[in-house]
Write a protein that holds these residues in place. Structure first.
Motif, PDB file in Angstrom:
ATOM      1  N   UNK A  38       0.940  -1.322   0.081  1.00  0.00           N
ATOM      2  CA  UNK A  38       0.153  -0.129   0.058  1.00  0.00           C
ATOM      3  C   UNK A  38       0.778   1.228  -0.038  1.00  0.00           C
ATOM      4  N   UNK A  39       1.932   1.225   0.543  1.00  0.00           N
ATOM      5  CA  UNK A  39       2.762   2.224   0.740  1.00  0.00           C
ATOM      6  C   UNK A  39       3.312   2.621  -1.078  1.00  0.00           C
ATOM      7  N   UNK A  40       3.619   1.735  -1.811  1.00  0.00           N
ATOM      8  CA  UNK A  40       3.935   2.113  -3.324  1.00  0.00           C
ATOM      9  C   UNK A  40       2.525   2.832  -3.966  1.00  0.00           C
ATOM     10  N   UNK A 112      -8.687  -0.204  -6.124  1.00  0.00           N
ATOM     11  CA  UNK A 112      -9.459  -1.225  -5.399  1.00  0.00           C
ATOM     12  C   UNK A 112      -8.926  -2.645  -5.335  1.00  0.00           C
ATOM     13  N   UNK A 113      -7.539  -2.723  -6.075  1.00  0.00           N
ATOM     14  CA  UNK A 113      -6.951  -3.998  -6.126  1.00  0.00           C
ATOM     15  C   UNK A 113      -5.981  -3.997  -4.788  1.00  0.00           C
ATOM     16  N   UNK A 114      -5.646  -2.940  -4.241  1.00  0.00           N
ATOM     17  CA  UNK A 114      -4.687  -2.723  -3.398  1.00  0.00           C
ATOM     18  C   UNK A 114      -5.297  -3.206  -1.843  1.00  0.00           C
ATOM     19  N   UNK A 115      -4.052  -3.910  -1.275  1.00  0.00           N
ATOM     20  CA  UNK A 115      -4.325  -4.510   0.045  1.00  0.00           C
ATOM     21  C   UNK A 115      -3.984  -3.397   1.210  1.00  0.00           C
ATOM     22  N   UNK A 116      -4.990  -2.627   1.588  1.00  0.00           N
ATOM     23  CA  UNK A 116      -4.883  -1.394   2.093  1.00  0.00           C
ATOM     24  C   UNK A 116      -4.718  -1.773   3.487  1.00  0.00           C
ATOM     25  N   UNK A 117      -5.229  -2.669   4.114  1.00  0.00           N
ATOM     26  CA  UNK A 117      -5.114  -3.422   5.441  1.00  0.00           C
ATOM     27  C   UNK A 117      -5.539  -4.621   5.610  1.00  0.00           C
ATOM     28  N   UNK A 126      -9.761   3.072   4.231  1.00  0.00           N
ATOM     29  CA  UNK A 126      -8.611   3.580   3.769  1.00  0.00           C
ATOM     30  C   UNK A 126      -8.654   3.912   2.111  1.00  0.00           C
ATOM     31  N   UNK A 127      -9.051   2.893   1.523  1.00  0.00           N
ATOM     32  CA  UNK A 127      -9.163   2.992  -0.128  1.00  0.00           C
ATOM     33  C   UNK A 127     -10.278   4.076  -0.274  1.00  0.00           C
ATOM     34  N   UNK A 128     -11.279   4.280   0.221  1.00  0.00           N
ATOM     35  CA  UNK A 128     -12.384   5.553  -0.057  1.00  0.00           C
ATOM     36  C   UNK A 128     -11.595   6.581   0.255  1.00  0.00           C
ATOM     37  N   UNK A 129     -10.887   6.794   1.370  1.00  0.00           N
ATOM     38  CA  UNK A 129     -10.462   8.125   1.677  1.00  0.00           C
ATOM     39  C   UNK A 129      -9.199   8.318   0.521  1.00  0.00           C
ATOM     40  N   UNK A 130      -8.385   7.550   0.248  1.00  0.00           N
ATOM     41  CA  UNK A 130      -7.278   7.686  -0.735  1.00  0.00           C
ATOM     42  C   UNK A 130      -8.011   8.062  -2.036  1.00  0.00           C
ATOM     43  N   UNK A 131      -8.853   7.373  -2.376  1.00  0.00           N
ATOM     44  CA  UNK A 131      -9.704   7.702  -3.709  1.00  0.00           C
ATOM     45  C   UNK A 131     -10.344   9.074  -3.699  1.00  0.00           C
TER      46      UNK A 131
END
Length: 195
Positions: A38-40, A112-117, A126-131
């Motif tokens: 997720x850092x990448x 949506x494919x990233x394993x955020x946590x 976390x995904x919603x916030x980043x998007x």
């Protein structure tokens, strides 16, 4: 005897260089790396932040006709002395804003494919916030592009810039026509709503 030592030394040199005849794989990470890291993924989005036009100090005080600068390569000095070209434009918004939008589109296409946590609820939040950040940034970059490049055609139609919502790849159509200013504003407002 000298010949044998020379051949052995040459053979030892060749065995020590495994990539002498076939180059080693470059240390470039692909987009797939972001799915487990997720850092990448955040780094791809952060790349868009680095292109904000007002993020740094603009040394445009020397952009006047009576400016004095000792740096002959200073872009603002070149503008003041009549050497303003497409390759020398410190006020350029097109390149940085379009690059930022490309990074944002890459991020949005893969977020949506990233394993955020590990926890699914936390990962989705976390995904919603980043998007949301990405959509807000894309709206802001559309504003900056419109501010710098919108204008009227000869027949009086107010035109904007091309609207890009998908990442461009090598086979993409890079001759996307300009959208109308109204369509650009609709796209900007939609990104702001999504943010």
């Amino acid at each position: 005897m000298k010949k044998i030592i020379t051949i052995c030394a040459f053979a030892a040199c060749l065995t020590g260089c495994d990539d002498l005849f076939e180059p080693a794989i470059e240390n470039n990470l692909g987009l797939e790396y972001m799915y487990e890291n997720s850092q990448y993924a955040e780094g791809i989005l952060a790349n868009a932040y680095t292109r904000i036009p007002c993020a740094g100090y603009s040394f445009n005080d020397v952009a006047t006709d009576d400016a004095v600068s000792n740096d002959a390569a200073n872009s603002w000095r070149k503008i003041a002395s009549g050497m303003w070209t497409a390759n020398n434009n410190p006020a350029d918004r097109w390149t940085s804003c379009r690059s930022a939008i490309q990074y944002i589109n890459l991020f949005l296409a893969n977020a949506d494919k990233v394993k955020w946590a590990k926890d699914e609820v936390v990962a989705q939040m976390f995904c919603d916030r980043e998007k949301a950040e990405a959509y807000g940034l894309r709206a802001m970059y559309m504003y900056y592009l419109l501010e710098a490049h919108a204008g009227y055609t000869e027949d009086g139609v107010l035109m904007g810039v091309p609207i890009l919502t998908e990442p461009e790849v090598a086979g993409s159509n890079f001759n996307v026509p300009r959208s109308t200013f109204v369509d650009c504003m609709k796209a900007l407002k939609e990104d702001a709503r999504l943010a």
